[in-house]
Write a protein that holds these residues in place. Structure first.
Motif, PDB file in Angstrom:
ATOM      1  N   ASP A 250       0.830  -1.204   0.000  1.00 19.44           N
ATOM      2  CA  ASP A 250       0.000   0.000   0.000  1.00 19.44           C
ATOM      3  C   ASP A 250       0.867   1.257   0.000  1.00 19.44           C
ATOM      4  OD1 ASP A 250      -2.384   1.461   0.097  1.00 19.44           O
ATOM      5  OD2 ASP A 250      -2.364   1.542   2.290  1.00 19.44           O
ATOM      6  N   GLY A 251       0.604   2.135  -0.959  1.00 18.65           N
ATOM      7  CA  GLY A 251       1.350   3.371  -1.077  1.00 18.65           C
ATOM      8  C   GLY A 251       2.656   3.236  -1.830  1.00 18.65           C
TER       9      GLY A 251
ATOM     10  N   LEU B 258      -4.554   8.695  -8.865  1.00 21.00           N
ATOM     11  CA  LEU B 258      -3.664   8.206  -9.916  1.00 21.00           C
ATOM     12  C   LEU B 258      -4.009   8.808 -11.271  1.00 21.00           C
ATOM     13  CD1 LEU B 258      -3.436   4.474  -8.805  1.00 21.00           C
ATOM     14  CD2 LEU B 258      -1.612   6.177  -8.696  1.00 21.00           C
ATOM     15  N   VAL B 259      -5.296   9.017 -11.512  1.00 21.08           N
ATOM     16  CA  VAL B 259      -5.710   9.665 -12.768  1.00 21.08           C
ATOM     17  C   VAL B 259      -5.065  11.042 -12.885  1.00 21.08           C
ATOM     18  CG1 VAL B 259      -7.692  10.722 -13.956  1.00 21.08           C
ATOM     19  CG2 VAL B 259      -7.878   8.405 -13.038  1.00 21.08           C
ATOM     20  N   ASP B 260      -5.023  11.758 -11.780  1.00 20.37           N
ATOM     21  CA  ASP B 260      -4.532  13.136 -11.792  1.00 20.37           C
ATOM     22  C   ASP B 260      -3.018  13.257 -11.603  1.00 20.37           C
ATOM     23  OD1 ASP B 260      -7.051  14.218 -12.196  1.00 20.37           O
ATOM     24  OD2 ASP B 260      -7.504  14.346 -10.052  1.00 20.37           O
ATOM     25  N   ASP B 261      -2.311  12.150 -11.448  1.00 20.18           N
ATOM     26  CA  ASP B 261      -0.879  12.226 -11.156  1.00 20.18           C
ATOM     27  C   ASP B 261      -0.110  11.178 -11.968  1.00 20.18           C
ATOM     28  OD1 ASP B 261       1.658  12.469 -10.120  1.00 20.18           O
ATOM     29  OD2 ASP B 261       0.997  12.558  -8.023  1.00 20.18           O
ATOM     30  N   PRO B 262       0.229  11.472 -13.215  1.00 18.78           N
ATOM     31  CA  PRO B 262       0.955  10.502 -14.049  1.00 18.78           C
ATOM     32  C   PRO B 262       2.311  10.101 -13.475  1.00 18.78           C
ATOM     33  CG  PRO B 262       0.856  12.668 -15.116  1.00 18.78           C
ATOM     34  CD  PRO B 262      -0.071  12.712 -13.949  1.00 18.78           C
ATOM     35  N   ARG B 263       2.977  11.016 -12.766  1.00 21.66           N
ATOM     36  CA  ARG B 263       4.270  10.654 -12.172  1.00 21.66           C
ATOM     37  C   ARG B 263       4.094   9.585 -11.101  1.00 21.66           C
ATOM     38  NH1 ARG B 263       7.736  16.288 -11.369  1.00 21.66           N
ATOM     39  NH2 ARG B 263       7.925  16.802 -13.612  1.00 21.66           N
ATOM     40  N   GLU B 264       3.027   9.694 -10.318  1.00 21.71           N
ATOM     41  CA  GLU B 264       2.752   8.680  -9.303  1.00 21.71           C
ATOM     42  C   GLU B 264       2.425   7.341  -9.959  1.00 21.71           C
ATOM     43  OE1 GLU B 264       2.170   7.746  -5.043  1.00 21.71           O
ATOM     44  OE2 GLU B 264       3.484   8.885  -6.352  1.00 21.71           O
TER      45      GLU B 264
END
Length: 370
Positions: free
Chosen positions: A296-297, A318-324
């Motif tokens: 997790d994480g 995740l949708v809003d953060d491609p780097r993540e």
């Protein structure tokens, strides 16, 4: 090593174990009452089709299997599935035997009746040793047979050469969320669709967000109606069931993988491991077996089951953060290479075979005595 696998030949998992063992140079026979239509290939294992089918077949095939085992004299009998084929193996009386539990055989079958619970314990007790694909299922299985040796943990491995990130994925303005699972209520696909509706509504911008549902089953019509009811018909695609050989390509077309099961436990999150091998961040529910293969994480997120809101929040982040997405996908790939690579898992199974033979106290000699 001479190995007899007593298992459903129609299962991709049986086929993978058998083919992998043959490639290692072992002599393998698959004894089954569930033959496959297009397997094995010319260089694959020998298949012994047992004549009787259905529930009665597990009992009626036992003396036939016993005769075949006495004639073949394998070093070990590896039985897959404790309730059905486990009965055939127990009645055959052959040792050494390693009984590999699969999930519903130990989680669901003994709840059916006292007779089923007694039969399962009889089958487990008849085996020389036990094996499980996950730690949580190993603990549960041991609880059914107090005093028995701890089961070996033999995960379903992933061929990391086939299940690998795309090297040539075209840049896209959109995000594709997906799952690969049979469409039954227990797998919570309805929860994913409801969560996806919240994701579409709350996304930061007007990017193209789509949901791909790969799989088929009795709930498909109801799920399609739910997507239409929520106004998602244009952005949810139901692809239907696909051959396992096509799964890597499907996974490489996704950006986020979701497993939204509502079960108390699953035997092993093989679909999640395959997604991680392809470099995808994963979001799973807190179902034992799934959460065991996700950090997790780090490689993904673990959220409460049957909670569309919590699932939506994790997916949306995740949708809003491609780097993540990239960070978690890379971490997931590294975890699979370290823990679930197919060759490593074959090593683990072969080691379990040798330990089972040693536990029988007969080295490489096997007994067909009942």
């Amino acid at each position: 090593m001479k190995i007899v696998l007593l298992a459903p030949a129609s299962s991709i998992h049986t086929q993978k174990w058998a083919d992998g063992l043959v490639e290692r140079g072992h002599e393998v026979v698959v004894a089954t009452q569930h033959p496959a239509t297009s397997w094995p290939g010319p260089d694959g294992p020998r298949v012994l089709v047992l004549p009787f089918r259905g529930q009665h077949g597990y009992f009626l095939n036992a003396p036939i299997l016993r005769r075949q085992l006495r004639a073949h004299r394998p070093d070990i009998l590896n039985v897959h599935y404790a309730s059905g084929y486990g009965t055939t193996a127990a009645l055959s009386g052959y040792t050494p035997s390693l009984l590999s539990v699969w999930g519903s055989d130990v989680f669901d079958f003994p709840r059916g009746s006292r007779l089923k619970a007694r039969l399962l314990r009889f089958n487990l007790n008849a085996a020389t040793r036990l094996a499980s694909t996950s730690n949580v299922m190993a603990r549960h299985t041991q609880s059914l047979l107090p005093g028995a040796a701890a089961p070996f943990v033999t995960p379903f491995g992933v061929e990391t050469g086939r299940f690998a990130p795309s090297q040539h994925k075209a840049p896209s303005q959109g995000v594709v969320i997906g799952m690969v699972k049979a469409l039954y209520p227990k797998y919570g696909v309805d929860v994913l669709i409801r969560a996806f509706a919240q994701v579409v509504e709350a996304a930061d911008d007007q990017r193209d967000i789509r949901l791909l549902v790969v799989g088929d089953g009795p709930e498909r019509a109801e799920l399609e109606a739910l997507a239409q009811q929520l106004g998602l018909s244009g952005v949810v695609e139901f692809r239907g069931a696909l051959p396992h050989r096509d799964v890597p390509e499907i996974l490489r077309s996704l950006d986020i993988f979701v497993a939204s099961s509502r079960l108390d436990s699953e035997s092993f999150g093989v679909a999640v491991v395959e997604a991680s091998a392809c470099g995808l961040p994963v979001v799973v529910t807190d179902v034992a077996g799934l959460s065991e293969v996700v950090e997790d994480g780090v490689t993904g997120y673990v959220v409460p089951r049957d909670d569309p809101g919590a699932l939506a929040l994790a997916v949306l982040s995740l949708v809003d953060d491609p780097r993540e997405r990239d960070r978690m996908g890379s971490a997931g790939r590294a975890t699979v290479e370290a823990r679930y690579d197919w060759q490593r898992c074959l090593d683990t199974m072969v080691d379990a075979y040798q330990s089972t033979i040693d536990a029988a106290g007969r080295g490489h000699r096997a007994s067909g005595e009942g």
